[in-house]
Design a protein around this motif. Sequence first.
Motif, PDB file in Angstrom:
ATOM      1  N   GLY A  11       0.820  -1.219   0.000  1.00 49.34           N
ATOM      2  CA  GLY A  11       0.000   0.000   0.000  1.00 49.34           C
ATOM      3  C   GLY A  11       0.851   1.265   0.000  1.00 49.34           C
ATOM      4  O   GLY A  11       0.612   2.189  -0.786  1.00 49.34           O
ATOM      5  N   GLU A  30       9.828   3.732   6.450  1.00 51.37           N
ATOM      6  CA  GLU A  30       9.648   2.290   6.657  1.00 51.37           C
ATOM      7  C   GLU A  30      10.528   1.829   7.818  1.00 51.37           C
ATOM      8  O   GLU A  30      11.708   2.162   7.880  1.00 51.37           O
ATOM      9  CB  GLU A  30      10.008   1.545   5.368  1.00 51.37           C
ATOM     10  N   LYS A  31       9.954   1.035   8.714  1.00 55.02           N
ATOM     11  CA  LYS A  31      10.722   0.621   9.896  1.00 55.02           C
ATOM     12  C   LYS A  31      11.829  -0.383   9.578  1.00 55.02           C
ATOM     13  O   LYS A  31      12.872  -0.380  10.218  1.00 55.02           O
ATOM     14  CB  LYS A  31       9.799   0.105  10.997  1.00 55.02           C
ATOM     15  N   TRP A  43      -1.327 -13.200  -5.259  1.00 56.09           N
ATOM     16  CA  TRP A  43      -2.115 -13.101  -6.492  1.00 56.09           C
ATOM     17  C   TRP A  43      -2.496 -11.648  -6.676  1.00 56.09           C
ATOM     18  O   TRP A  43      -3.031 -11.035  -5.746  1.00 56.09           O
ATOM     19  CB  TRP A  43      -3.406 -13.900  -6.367  1.00 56.09           C
ATOM     20  N   ARG A 102       6.329 -12.360  -3.611  1.00 62.01           N
ATOM     21  CA  ARG A 102       6.168 -11.069  -2.930  1.00 62.01           C
ATOM     22  C   ARG A 102       7.457 -10.258  -2.931  1.00 62.01           C
ATOM     23  O   ARG A 102       7.440  -9.036  -3.104  1.00 62.01           O
ATOM     24  CB  ARG A 102       5.737 -11.281  -1.471  1.00 62.01           C
ATOM     25  N   PHE A 124       7.970   4.435  12.933  1.00 65.57           N
ATOM     26  CA  PHE A 124       7.010   5.395  13.495  1.00 65.57           C
ATOM     27  C   PHE A 124       6.687   4.995  14.933  1.00 65.57           C
ATOM     28  O   PHE A 124       6.438   3.826  15.211  1.00 65.57           O
ATOM     29  CB  PHE A 124       5.726   5.388  12.652  1.00 65.57           C
ATOM     30  N   ASP A 284      -4.118  -2.445   4.829  1.00 69.72           N
ATOM     31  CA  ASP A 284      -4.412  -3.262   6.013  1.00 69.72           C
ATOM     32  C   ASP A 284      -4.533  -2.431   7.291  1.00 69.72           C
ATOM     33  O   ASP A 284      -5.232  -2.821   8.222  1.00 69.72           O
ATOM     34  CB  ASP A 284      -3.309  -4.317   6.215  1.00 69.72           C
ATOM     35  N   GLY A 294      -8.238 -13.224  -1.830  1.00 71.55           N
ATOM     36  CA  GLY A 294      -7.011 -12.718  -2.460  1.00 71.55           C
ATOM     37  C   GLY A 294      -7.139 -11.251  -2.817  1.00 71.55           C
ATOM     38  O   GLY A 294      -6.695 -10.819  -3.889  1.00 71.55           O
ATOM     39  N   GLY A 296      -6.712  -8.457  -0.257  1.00 74.79           N
ATOM     40  CA  GLY A 296      -6.156  -7.473   0.697  1.00 74.79           C
ATOM     41  C   GLY A 296      -5.173  -6.534   0.025  1.00 74.79           C
ATOM     42  O   GLY A 296      -5.268  -5.299   0.139  1.00 74.79           O
ATOM     43  N   GLY A 297      -4.226  -7.114  -0.693  1.00 79.03           N
ATOM     44  CA  GLY A 297      -3.219  -6.301  -1.384  1.00 79.03           C
ATOM     45  C   GLY A 297      -3.858  -5.459  -2.476  1.00 79.03           C
ATOM     46  O   GLY A 297      -3.538  -4.283  -2.646  1.00 79.03           O
ATOM     47  N   ALA A 298      -4.795  -6.065  -3.201  1.00 81.60           N
ATOM     48  CA  ALA A 298      -5.467  -5.349  -4.294  1.00 81.60           C
ATOM     49  C   ALA A 298      -6.229  -4.140  -3.755  1.00 81.60           C
ATOM     50  O   ALA A 298      -6.261  -3.072  -4.381  1.00 81.60           O
ATOM     51  CB  ALA A 298      -6.414  -6.298  -5.025  1.00 81.60           C
TER      52      ALA A 298
HETATM   53  C1  LIG Z   1      -1.750 -15.738   4.039  1.00 85.54           C
HETATM   54  C2  LIG Z   1      -2.029 -14.473   3.285  1.00 85.54           C
HETATM   55  C3  LIG Z   1      -2.212 -14.524   1.897  1.00 85.54           C
HETATM   56  C4  LIG Z   1      -2.538 -13.362   1.185  1.00 85.54           C
HETATM   57  N1  LIG Z   1      -2.718 -13.437  -0.169  1.00 85.54           N
HETATM   58  C5  LIG Z   1      -3.065 -12.321  -0.862  1.00 85.54           C
HETATM   59  C6  LIG Z   1      -3.248 -12.377  -2.281  1.00 85.54           C
HETATM   60  O1  LIG Z   1      -3.057 -13.426  -2.923  1.00 85.54           O
HETATM   61  N2  LIG Z   1      -3.621 -11.232  -2.933  1.00 85.54           N
HETATM   62  C7  LIG Z   1      -3.804 -10.042  -2.275  1.00 85.54           C
HETATM   63  O2  LIG Z   1      -4.134  -9.036  -2.924  1.00 85.54           O
HETATM   64  N3  LIG Z   1      -3.606  -9.981  -0.927  1.00 85.54           N
HETATM   65  C8  LIG Z   1      -3.247 -11.065  -0.218  1.00 85.54           C
HETATM   66  N4  LIG Z   1      -3.028 -10.992   1.134  1.00 85.54           N
HETATM   67  C9  LIG Z   1      -3.198  -9.693   1.814  1.00 85.54           C
HETATM   68  C10 LIG Z   1      -2.019  -8.767   1.589  1.00 85.54           C
HETATM   69  O3  LIG Z   1      -0.814  -9.418   1.936  1.00 85.54           O
HETATM   70  C11 LIG Z   1      -2.173  -7.514   2.437  1.00 85.54           C
HETATM   71  O4  LIG Z   1      -3.482  -7.027   2.317  1.00 85.54           O
HETATM   72  C12 LIG Z   1      -1.212  -6.443   1.960  1.00 85.54           C
HETATM   73  O5  LIG Z   1       0.117  -6.857   2.189  1.00 85.54           O
HETATM   74  C13 LIG Z   1      -1.483  -5.133   2.707  1.00 85.54           C
HETATM   75  O6  LIG Z   1      -0.548  -4.173   2.328  1.00 85.54           O
HETATM   76  P1  LIG Z   1      -0.211  -2.969   3.314  1.00 85.54           P
HETATM   77  O7  LIG Z   1       0.801  -2.146   2.590  1.00 85.54           O
HETATM   78  O8  LIG Z   1      -1.461  -2.324   3.762  1.00 85.54           O
HETATM   79  O9  LIG Z   1       0.429  -3.641   4.595  1.00 85.54           O
HETATM   80  P2  LIG Z   1       1.776  -4.480   4.727  1.00 85.54           P
HETATM   81  O10 LIG Z   1       2.056  -5.206   3.457  1.00 85.54           O
HETATM   82  O11 LIG Z   1       1.657  -5.257   5.987  1.00 85.54           O
HETATM   83  O12 LIG Z   1       2.923  -3.390   4.897  1.00 85.54           O
HETATM   84  C14 LIG Z   1       3.063  -2.608   6.058  1.00 85.54           C
HETATM   85  C15 LIG Z   1       4.456  -2.009   6.045  1.00 85.54           C
HETATM   86  O13 LIG Z   1       4.561  -1.090   7.142  1.00 85.54           O
HETATM   87  C16 LIG Z   1       5.781  -1.312   7.828  1.00 85.54           C
HETATM   88  N5  LIG Z   1       5.596  -0.860   9.213  1.00 85.54           N
HETATM   89  C17 LIG Z   1       4.903  -1.480  10.197  1.00 85.54           C
HETATM   90  N6  LIG Z   1       4.941  -0.769  11.335  1.00 85.54           N
HETATM   91  C18 LIG Z   1       5.690   0.342  11.054  1.00 85.54           C
HETATM   92  C19 LIG Z   1       6.107   1.450  11.834  1.00 85.54           C
HETATM   93  N7  LIG Z   1       5.758   1.573  13.133  1.00 85.54           N
HETATM   94  N8  LIG Z   1       6.864   2.402  11.249  1.00 85.54           N
HETATM   95  C20 LIG Z   1       7.225   2.292   9.928  1.00 85.54           C
HETATM   96  N9  LIG Z   1       6.881   1.246   9.153  1.00 85.54           N
HETATM   97  C21 LIG Z   1       6.098   0.278   9.699  1.00 85.54           C
HETATM   98  C22 LIG Z   1       6.022  -2.817   7.698  1.00 85.54           C
HETATM   99  O14 LIG Z   1       7.372  -3.152   7.912  1.00 85.54           O
HETATM  100  C23 LIG Z   1       5.565  -3.057   6.257  1.00 85.54           C
HETATM  101  O15 LIG Z   1       6.603  -2.835   5.329  1.00 85.54           O
HETATM  102  C24 LIG Z   1      -2.677 -12.123   1.866  1.00 85.54           C
HETATM  103  C25 LIG Z   1      -2.457 -12.075   3.253  1.00 85.54           C
HETATM  104  C26 LIG Z   1      -2.140 -13.229   3.956  1.00 85.54           C
HETATM  105  C27 LIG Z   1      -1.923 -13.132   5.440  1.00 85.54           C
END
Ligand SMILES: Cc1cc2nc3c(=O)[nH]c(=O)nc-3n(C[C@H](O)[C@H](O)[C@H](O)COP(=O)(O)OP(=O)(O)OC[C@H]3O[C@@H](n4cnc5c(N)ncnc54)[C@H](O)[C@@H]3O)c2cc1C
Length: 380
Positions: A11, A30-31, A43, A102, A124, A284, A294, A296-298
């Motif tokens: 995200g 980023e931490k 996916w 990933r 943060f 997230d 599949g 969450g990432g999308a």
């Molecule tokens: C088993 C599993 C399978 C999945 N399969 C899919 C799939 O096939 N397709 C799909 O679209 N989604 C999938 N997802 C969901 C997807 O992985 C998440 O929705 C997505 O990674 C969310 O992205 P994000 O950037 O919001 O959070 P994250 O990817 O969790 O990134 C958060 C970032 O913030 C950083 N961070 C955390 N705390 C701090 C802080 N205090 N200070 C600075 N940085 C910090 C972390 O290090 C990390 O780099 C899956 C999830 C799981 C658990």
Amino acid sequence: MKHAIVGAGIGGLITALAFEKNNIAYQLFEKAPKLNEVGAGIWLAPNALQVLEYLGLFEEVKRKGNTIDQITLGKSDLSPLYDTRQNYVKDTLEYATIAIHRAELQKLLLEKIPPEKIHMGKEFNSFERLDTGKVKIKFADNTATEADFLIGADGIHSKVRKQLFPESSIRYSGQTCWRGVAAIELDKEYKNRGIELWGDQIRFGISKIAKNKVYWFAVVLDAPHLKDNKDRIHQKLLRLYADFHPIVGELISSTPVDKILRNDIIDLKPLDNWYNGSICLIGDAGHATTPNMGQGGAQAIEDAYYLSDLIKKQPNTNVFNLFQEKRKEKVSTIVQQSWTTGKMAHWKYGQGLRNFLLKNMPKKVLEKKMMKLYQIDKPM
Ligand SMILES: Cc1cc2nc3c(=O)[nH]c(=O)nc-3n(C[C@H](O)[C@H](O)[C@H](O)COP(=O)(O)OP(=O)(O)OC[C@H]3O[C@@H](n4cnc5c(N)ncnc54)[C@H](O)[C@@H]3O)c2cc1C
């Protein structure tokens, strides 16, 4: 600084790239001191791919991943309960799904961010609202910075969210999941298929993500927070999946134990709001969903797309209310449907009925639902 983005996951990285494209000022924090090599696949559904195309990244993602144009939901022996070629999606939206490692995805996104705008090893800690209207952002290393807007993209355990909405809570689905990437080649007929097999309260997913790389996941019902004895993990998984198609055992056995990840399947209890004043949550951090669809990432990727578009159109306005208005309904539907799908996949009773319903589900109804899920507004 105009916008501070906390978290360089999918995200945060896509938000930075969308801001870059639309000339929106930002800094990304980023931490992790360096990229975390998460040993699993992801996916990318057609809605995510359209955003990647908009950012000029689609071809590279396609090259480094593997196209999935058939989705099979099957019984443990791989006989299909529901099997669909994704032609109708491909024909209408021009995209199928891409499965990719990933670490590969994160690497290619990270490389596109100008180095002076990304700060690794910056954890943060807390924020403070200043009388000037700005937000002071404090880091674990005792440094601080100021921004007009703070975007919390720090994942499901978001510290930004914990301070903004201390009452928010995580829900455990009752399921735990192992993931791995096996260095094997699948038979030709499975190469472009996303497969999920449903057994007796247990399931297993398979998809090729690159040459000689097959991503798999295994989901079972269990208590939360359990840890594995690494020496016995192969044995344990092989026993759990003993009556599945032989490919399942082969995938498990060919993945080194230290490369098998375990996570409890959790989501975020839906929040009433994703923002307060000049602080907003995306991905997230604001609306984590279980992985059953599949999506969450999308959805984190869609957040980045719509947020950058709103800011581009109204550069000197707080657009967080408009952003939430635009996104909330679709995201809430996904969180709810994904939760229900996960429960259904592990039904103890009524498996025959469940399988009958799946087998006889009208294709047109499903196609219509999928199209709604995969559609995004055209780039403006
Ligand atoms: C088993 C599993 C399978 C999945 N399969 C899919 C799939 O096939 N397709 C799909 O679209 N989604 C999938 N997802 C969901 C997807 O992985 C998440 O929705 C997505 O990674 C969310 O992205 P994000 O950037 O919001 O959070 P994250 O990817 O969790 O990134 C958060 C970032 O913030 C950083 N961070 C955390 N705390 C701090 C802080 N205090 N200070 C600075 N940085 C910090 C972390 O290090 C990390 O780099 C899956 C999830 C799981 C658990």
